[in-house]
Scaffold this active site. Structure first.
Site, PDB file in Angstrom:
ATOM      1  N   HIS A  23       0.840  -1.202   0.000  1.00  0.00           N
ATOM      2  CA  HIS A  23       0.000   0.000   0.000  1.00  0.00           C
ATOM      3  C   HIS A  23       0.877   1.254   0.000  1.00  0.00           C
ATOM      4  CE1 HIS A  23      -3.272  -2.497   2.212  1.00  0.00           C
ATOM      5  NE2 HIS A  23      -3.693  -2.307   0.988  1.00  0.00           N
ATOM      6  N   LYS A  76     -18.040  -5.126   6.077  1.00  0.00           N
ATOM      7  CA  LYS A  76     -16.755  -5.815   6.179  1.00  0.00           C
ATOM      8  C   LYS A  76     -16.286  -5.791   7.637  1.00  0.00           C
ATOM      9  CE  LYS A  76     -12.519  -5.974   3.477  1.00  0.00           C
ATOM     10  NZ  LYS A  76     -11.756  -5.361   2.399  1.00  0.00           N
ATOM     11  N   ARG A 102      -2.136  -6.283  -8.374  1.00  0.00           N
ATOM     12  CA  ARG A 102      -1.002  -7.158  -8.089  1.00  0.00           C
ATOM     13  C   ARG A 102      -0.830  -8.224  -9.150  1.00  0.00           C
ATOM     14  NH1 ARG A 102      -3.341  -7.075  -2.179  1.00  0.00           N
ATOM     15  NH2 ARG A 102      -5.106  -6.826  -3.558  1.00  0.00           N
ATOM     16  N   SER A 113      -3.358  -7.770   2.689  1.00  0.00           N
ATOM     17  CA  SER A 113      -3.665  -7.568   4.113  1.00  0.00           C
ATOM     18  C   SER A 113      -4.201  -8.847   4.748  1.00  0.00           C
ATOM     19  CB  SER A 113      -4.691  -6.452   4.281  1.00  0.00           C
ATOM     20  OG  SER A 113      -4.154  -5.232   3.837  1.00  0.00           O
TER      21      SER A 113
HETATM   22  P1  ADP Z   1      -6.167  -5.599   0.212  1.00  0.00           P
HETATM   23  O1  ADP Z   1      -6.976  -5.942   1.409  1.00  0.00           O
HETATM   24  O2  ADP Z   1      -6.410  -6.535  -0.948  1.00  0.00           O
HETATM   25  O3  ADP Z   1      -4.709  -5.387   0.487  1.00  0.00           O
HETATM   26  P2  ADP Z   1      -7.194  -2.837   0.097  1.00  0.00           P
HETATM   27  O4  ADP Z   1      -8.640  -2.602  -0.165  1.00  0.00           O
HETATM   28  O5  ADP Z   1      -6.707  -2.510   1.444  1.00  0.00           O
HETATM   29  O6  ADP Z   1      -6.803  -4.305  -0.372  1.00  0.00           O
HETATM   30  O7  ADP Z   1      -6.290  -2.083  -0.993  1.00  0.00           O
HETATM   31  C1  ADP Z   1      -6.329  -0.730  -1.319  1.00  0.00           C
HETATM   32  C2  ADP Z   1      -5.651  -0.540  -2.660  1.00  0.00           C
HETATM   33  O8  ADP Z   1      -4.296  -0.967  -2.576  1.00  0.00           O
HETATM   34  C3  ADP Z   1      -6.266  -1.380  -3.792  1.00  0.00           C
HETATM   35  O9  ADP Z   1      -6.197  -0.640  -4.981  1.00  0.00           O
HETATM   36  C4  ADP Z   1      -5.373  -2.597  -3.847  1.00  0.00           C
HETATM   37  O10 ADP Z   1      -5.422  -3.214  -5.108  1.00  0.00           O
HETATM   38  C5  ADP Z   1      -4.036  -1.947  -3.573  1.00  0.00           C
HETATM   39  N1  ADP Z   1      -3.023  -2.872  -3.071  1.00  0.00           N
HETATM   40  C6  ADP Z   1      -3.096  -3.676  -2.002  1.00  0.00           C
HETATM   41  N2  ADP Z   1      -1.947  -4.363  -1.832  1.00  0.00           N
HETATM   42  C7  ADP Z   1      -1.121  -3.975  -2.849  1.00  0.00           C
HETATM   43  C8  ADP Z   1       0.218  -4.345  -3.258  1.00  0.00           C
HETATM   44  N3  ADP Z   1       0.912  -5.261  -2.594  1.00  0.00           N
HETATM   45  N4  ADP Z   1       0.724  -3.735  -4.348  1.00  0.00           N
HETATM   46  C9  ADP Z   1      -0.017  -2.825  -5.035  1.00  0.00           C
HETATM   47  N5  ADP Z   1      -1.261  -2.457  -4.718  1.00  0.00           N
HETATM   48  C10 ADP Z   1      -1.819  -3.019  -3.637  1.00  0.00           C
END
Ligand code: ADP
Length: 165
Positions: free
Chosen positions: A21, A45, A94, A132
């Protein structure tokens, strides 16, 4: 508010924030005058951390950036964009499996707010395995998550998670 293409948003659950992130947030912040990091407060959620905790973690992690504002939003991201003059929404991808879902979401958001452009940013190779949900599972089994999340998150996770193994 009139949408500006110089103002972007990056919405997500961030439960918890990971190095993946932080990487796309930092890369996005260099491209726009202003970047809103929008913490979703979604009642459907169940999260490990409250929206306030997730917001405060991100604020501390990103405190060096003048053009980043971390906020909580309980509604639709298309509405947030309309209210705050946001012209661009960035989503990190990803792998190919992310793409189907993200593409549908982009179509929905475009229908809700035609002024909002959705852009996909590929993850940095070193972070493509970071999710996450996987981090919470690893932490629950006592794995070392320190290479995957900022130090503050390691601490917060340690205080919150009961180790299962
Ligand atoms: P997650 O729970 O799948 O990590 P979130 O809803 O918290 O997802 O993610 C917020 C944004 O960050 C989304 O656009 C998600 O695709 C992106 N994201 C999450 N992890 C990564 C990563 N490792 N690399 C790039 N983008 C990411």
């Amino acid at each position: 508010m009139k949408a500006s293409k110089k103002v972007a948003m990056l919405p997500g659950s961030f439960d918890p924030p990971t190095n993946g992130h932080v990487d796309i947030i930092e890369r996005s912040a260099t491209l726009y005058d202003k970047l809103f990091v929008v913490v979703a407060d979604n009642v459907q959620k169940t999260c490990l951390f409250t929206a306030l905790e997730r917001r405060d973690m991100l604020r501390k992690i990103l405190k060096g950036y003048d053009n980043i504002e971390v906020v909580i939003f309980p509604g639709l991201v298309a509405q947030f964009a309309q209210d705050h003059g946001v012209g661009v929404m960035i989503r990190g991808v990803r792998a190919l499996v992310d793409f189907g879902y993200e593409f549908e979401l982009a179509m929905t958001n475009k229908q809700l707010n035609s002024e909002l452009e959705v852009l996909f940013m590929p993850t940095s190779p070193k972070y493509f395995m970071l999710r996450s949900s996987a981090i919470k599972e690893m932490a629950a089994y006592g794995a070392d998550i320190s290479p995957m999340v900022p130090p503050l998150v390691v601490k917060m996770m340690g205080d919150r998670i009961t180790v299962l193994a």
